[in-house]
Scaffold this motif. Structure first.
Motif, mmCIF file in Angstrom:
data_model
loop_
_atom_site.group_PDB
_atom_site.id
_atom_site.type_symbol
_atom_site.label_atom_id
_atom_site.label_comp_id
_atom_site.label_asym_id
_atom_site.label_seq_id
_atom_site.Cartn_x
_atom_site.Cartn_y
_atom_site.Cartn_z
ATOM 1 N N ALA A 21 40.962 23.800 11.901
ATOM 2 C CA ALA A 21 42.045 24.076 11.067
ATOM 3 C C ALA A 21 42.389 22.951 10.171
ATOM 4 O O ALA A 21 42.143 21.660 10.582
ATOM 5 C CB ALA A 21 43.112 24.393 12.191
ATOM 6 N N LYS A 22 42.897 23.118 9.153
ATOM 7 C CA LYS A 22 43.604 22.346 8.377
ATOM 8 C C LYS A 22 45.028 22.394 8.223
ATOM 9 O O LYS A 22 45.389 23.537 8.288
ATOM 10 C CB LYS A 22 42.965 22.366 6.766
ATOM 11 C CG LYS A 22 41.569 22.133 6.678
ATOM 12 C CD LYS A 22 41.086 20.846 6.550
ATOM 13 C CE LYS A 22 39.593 20.701 6.278
ATOM 14 N NZ LYS A 22 38.681 20.810 7.393
ATOM 15 N N PRO A 23 45.826 21.380 8.042
ATOM 16 C CA PRO A 23 47.372 21.637 8.207
ATOM 17 C C PRO A 23 47.864 22.351 7.055
ATOM 18 O O PRO A 23 47.179 22.410 5.588
ATOM 19 C CB PRO A 23 47.937 20.333 7.998
ATOM 20 C CG PRO A 23 46.861 19.264 8.287
ATOM 21 C CD PRO A 23 45.600 20.091 8.298
ATOM 22 N N ILE A 24 48.716 23.409 7.051
ATOM 23 C CA ILE A 24 49.233 23.946 5.887
ATOM 24 C C ILE A 24 50.408 23.055 5.272
ATOM 25 O O ILE A 24 50.978 22.741 5.924
ATOM 26 C CB ILE A 24 49.817 25.510 6.407
ATOM 27 C CG1 ILE A 24 49.014 26.383 7.027
ATOM 28 C CG2 ILE A 24 50.546 26.219 5.304
ATOM 29 C CD1 ILE A 24 49.274 27.455 7.488
ATOM 30 N N ASN A 25 50.282 23.026 3.952
ATOM 31 C CA ASN A 25 51.390 22.303 3.229
ATOM 32 C C ASN A 25 52.246 23.302 2.548
ATOM 33 O O ASN A 25 52.107 23.834 1.631
ATOM 34 C CB ASN A 25 50.510 21.472 2.048
ATOM 35 C CG ASN A 25 49.722 20.398 2.371
ATOM 36 O OD1 ASN A 25 50.021 19.877 3.366
ATOM 37 N ND2 ASN A 25 48.289 20.505 2.132
ATOM 38 N N TYR A 26 53.324 23.434 3.470
ATOM 39 C CA TYR A 26 54.296 24.514 3.335
ATOM 40 C C TYR A 26 55.135 24.019 1.924
ATOM 41 O O TYR A 26 55.554 22.960 1.763
ATOM 42 C CB TYR A 26 55.482 24.532 4.326
ATOM 43 C CG TYR A 26 54.747 25.125 5.603
ATOM 44 C CD1 TYR A 26 54.444 26.210 6.138
ATOM 45 C CD2 TYR A 26 54.352 23.971 6.687
ATOM 46 C CE1 TYR A 26 53.796 26.595 7.098
ATOM 47 C CE2 TYR A 26 53.589 24.471 7.715
ATOM 48 C CZ TYR A 26 53.428 25.744 8.150
ATOM 49 O OH TYR A 26 52.521 26.163 9.023
ATOM 50 N N GLY A 27 55.368 25.309 1.016
ATOM 51 C CA GLY A 27 55.988 25.070 -0.147
ATOM 52 C C GLY A 27 54.891 24.451 -1.118
ATOM 53 O O GLY A 27 55.332 24.695 -2.424
ATOM 54 N N THR A 28 53.824 24.066 -0.729
ATOM 55 C CA THR A 28 52.568 23.561 -1.909
ATOM 56 C C THR A 28 51.523 24.711 -1.754
ATOM 57 O O THR A 28 51.167 25.049 -2.830
ATOM 58 C CB THR A 28 52.180 22.443 -1.361
ATOM 59 O OG1 THR A 28 53.277 21.394 -1.618
ATOM 60 C CG2 THR A 28 51.287 21.668 -2.568
ATOM 61 N N ASP A 29 50.842 24.944 -0.587
ATOM 62 C CA ASP A 29 49.793 25.741 -0.465
ATOM 63 C C ASP A 29 49.956 27.139 -1.020
ATOM 64 O O ASP A 29 51.180 27.677 -0.712
ATOM 65 C CB ASP A 29 49.281 25.856 0.649
ATOM 66 C CG ASP A 29 48.426 24.469 1.252
ATOM 67 O OD1 ASP A 29 47.960 23.592 0.322
ATOM 68 O OD2 ASP A 29 48.147 24.099 2.538
ATOM 69 N N ALA A 30 49.241 27.969 -1.457
ATOM 70 C CA ALA A 30 49.252 29.388 -2.005
ATOM 71 C C ALA A 30 48.467 30.014 -1.128
ATOM 72 O O ALA A 30 47.505 29.789 -0.523
ATOM 73 C CB ALA A 30 49.085 29.413 -3.213
ATOM 74 N N CYS A 31 48.809 31.338 -0.553
ATOM 75 C CA CYS A 31 48.025 32.367 0.022
ATOM 76 C C CYS A 31 46.824 32.718 -0.573
ATOM 77 O O CYS A 31 47.116 33.146 -1.775
ATOM 78 C CB CYS A 31 49.007 33.535 0.375
ATOM 79 S SG CYS A 31 48.219 34.879 1.330
ATOM 80 N N ASP A 32 45.789 32.698 -0.116
ATOM 81 C CA ASP A 32 44.468 33.100 -0.517
ATOM 82 C C ASP A 32 44.338 34.475 -0.693
ATOM 83 O O ASP A 32 43.279 34.886 -1.503
ATOM 84 C CB ASP A 32 43.324 32.549 0.352
ATOM 85 C CG ASP A 32 42.991 31.265 0.126
ATOM 86 O OD1 ASP A 32 42.722 30.596 -1.113
ATOM 87 O OD2 ASP A 32 43.051 30.244 1.088
ATOM 88 N N PHE A 33 45.367 35.387 -0.053
ATOM 89 C CA PHE A 33 45.242 36.699 -0.517
ATOM 90 C C PHE A 33 46.204 37.286 -1.403
ATOM 91 O O PHE A 33 45.879 37.958 -2.459
ATOM 92 C CB PHE A 33 45.466 37.584 0.791
ATOM 93 C CG PHE A 33 45.524 38.962 0.563
ATOM 94 C CD1 PHE A 33 44.081 39.435 0.555
ATOM 95 C CD2 PHE A 33 46.350 39.691 0.807
ATOM 96 C CE1 PHE A 33 43.911 40.877 0.376
ATOM 97 C CE2 PHE A 33 46.263 41.169 0.352
ATOM 98 C CZ PHE A 33 45.069 41.961 0.367
ATOM 99 N N CYS A 34 47.559 37.157 -1.164
ATOM 100 C CA CYS A 34 48.444 37.445 -2.192
ATOM 101 C C CYS A 34 48.963 36.436 -3.298
ATOM 102 O O CYS A 34 49.504 36.762 -4.208
ATOM 103 C CB CYS A 34 49.832 38.052 -1.499
ATOM 104 S SG CYS A 34 50.676 36.730 -0.660
ATOM 105 N N LYS A 35 48.506 35.194 -3.199
ATOM 106 C CA LYS A 35 48.736 34.154 -4.174
ATOM 107 C C LYS A 35 50.142 33.466 -4.146
ATOM 108 O O LYS A 35 50.697 32.717 -4.709
ATOM 109 C CB LYS A 35 48.428 34.470 -5.556
ATOM 110 C CG LYS A 35 46.938 34.977 -5.640
ATOM 111 C CD LYS A 35 46.123 34.099 -5.135
ATOM 112 C CE LYS A 35 44.376 34.586 -5.402
ATOM 113 N NZ LYS A 35 43.474 34.150 -4.557
ATOM 114 N N MET A 36 51.209 34.015 -3.075
ATOM 115 C CA MET A 36 52.531 33.550 -3.155
ATOM 116 C C MET A 36 52.511 32.133 -2.228
ATOM 117 O O MET A 36 51.389 32.119 -1.386
ATOM 118 C CB MET A 36 53.201 34.477 -2.136
ATOM 119 C CG MET A 36 53.484 35.544 -2.963
ATOM 120 S SD MET A 36 54.570 37.157 -1.966
ATOM 121 C CE MET A 36 55.908 36.009 -1.620
ATOM 122 N N SER A 37 53.369 31.438 -2.606
ATOM 123 C CA SER A 37 53.551 29.912 -1.746
ATOM 124 C C SER A 37 53.683 30.254 -0.308
ATOM 125 O O SER A 37 54.602 31.325 0.233
ATOM 126 C CB SER A 37 54.673 29.457 -2.272
ATOM 127 O OG SER A 37 54.521 28.833 -3.733
#
Length: 144
Positions: A21-37
């Motif tokens: 796993a890699k940490p999720i950077n909340y507020g920075t990373d985008a969803c790889d499916f829907c592209k939302m933050s």
């Protein structure tokens, strides 16, 4: 010298292909499916492939939809945040999921993960809904 270069190159290959796993950077990373933050720390998710590629999602249903569309890469890990310890990723295949309209999720499917069946049952008693294991949830979401 050639042995040293070969050793370094092989080391890089093994490090680059680690399945973790890699940490999720909340507020920075985008969803790889829907592209939302990805901002919700309870509903985030990840897929890690057999080659170590990590895909991040803002909701469990995005992870399932993405999984259903994958063709070349082979998922090795399905990870999800869970209700009682936000930001912590757990193995989705061992989690219990609650779909309850009394517990909103980012994409509106109301899916929340729990680290144990007992924890899910406790919240289920309070908020109603339906419990699923990973296999049942994937089937239920795939039939929509």
């Amino acid at each position: 010298m050639k042995k040293l270069i070969l050793f370094v190159l092989l080391s890089l290959v093994f490090v680059a292909c680690s399945i973790e796993a890699k940490p999720i950077n909340y507020g920075t990373d985008a969803c790889d499916f829907c592209k939302m933050s990805i901002v919700d720390q309870i509903h985030g998710a990840e897929i890690v492939t057999d080659k170590g590629k990590v895909y991040k999602f803002d909701a469990i249903e995005c992870m399932i939809n993405f999984k259903n569309e994958m063709s070349k890469e082979q998922p090795q890990l399905f990870l999800t945040n869970h209700y009682h310890t936000p930001k912590e990723l757990i193995d989705a295949e061992n989690a219990t999921f609650l779909i309850s309209e009394n517990l909103p999720s980012p994409m509106g499917e109301f899916i929340t993960a729990f680290a144990s069946k007992e924890a899910a049952e406790k919240i289920h008693q309070e908020l109603d809904g339906k419990l699923y294991n990973w296999k049942e949830l994937v089937q239920q979401q795939s039939n929509k």
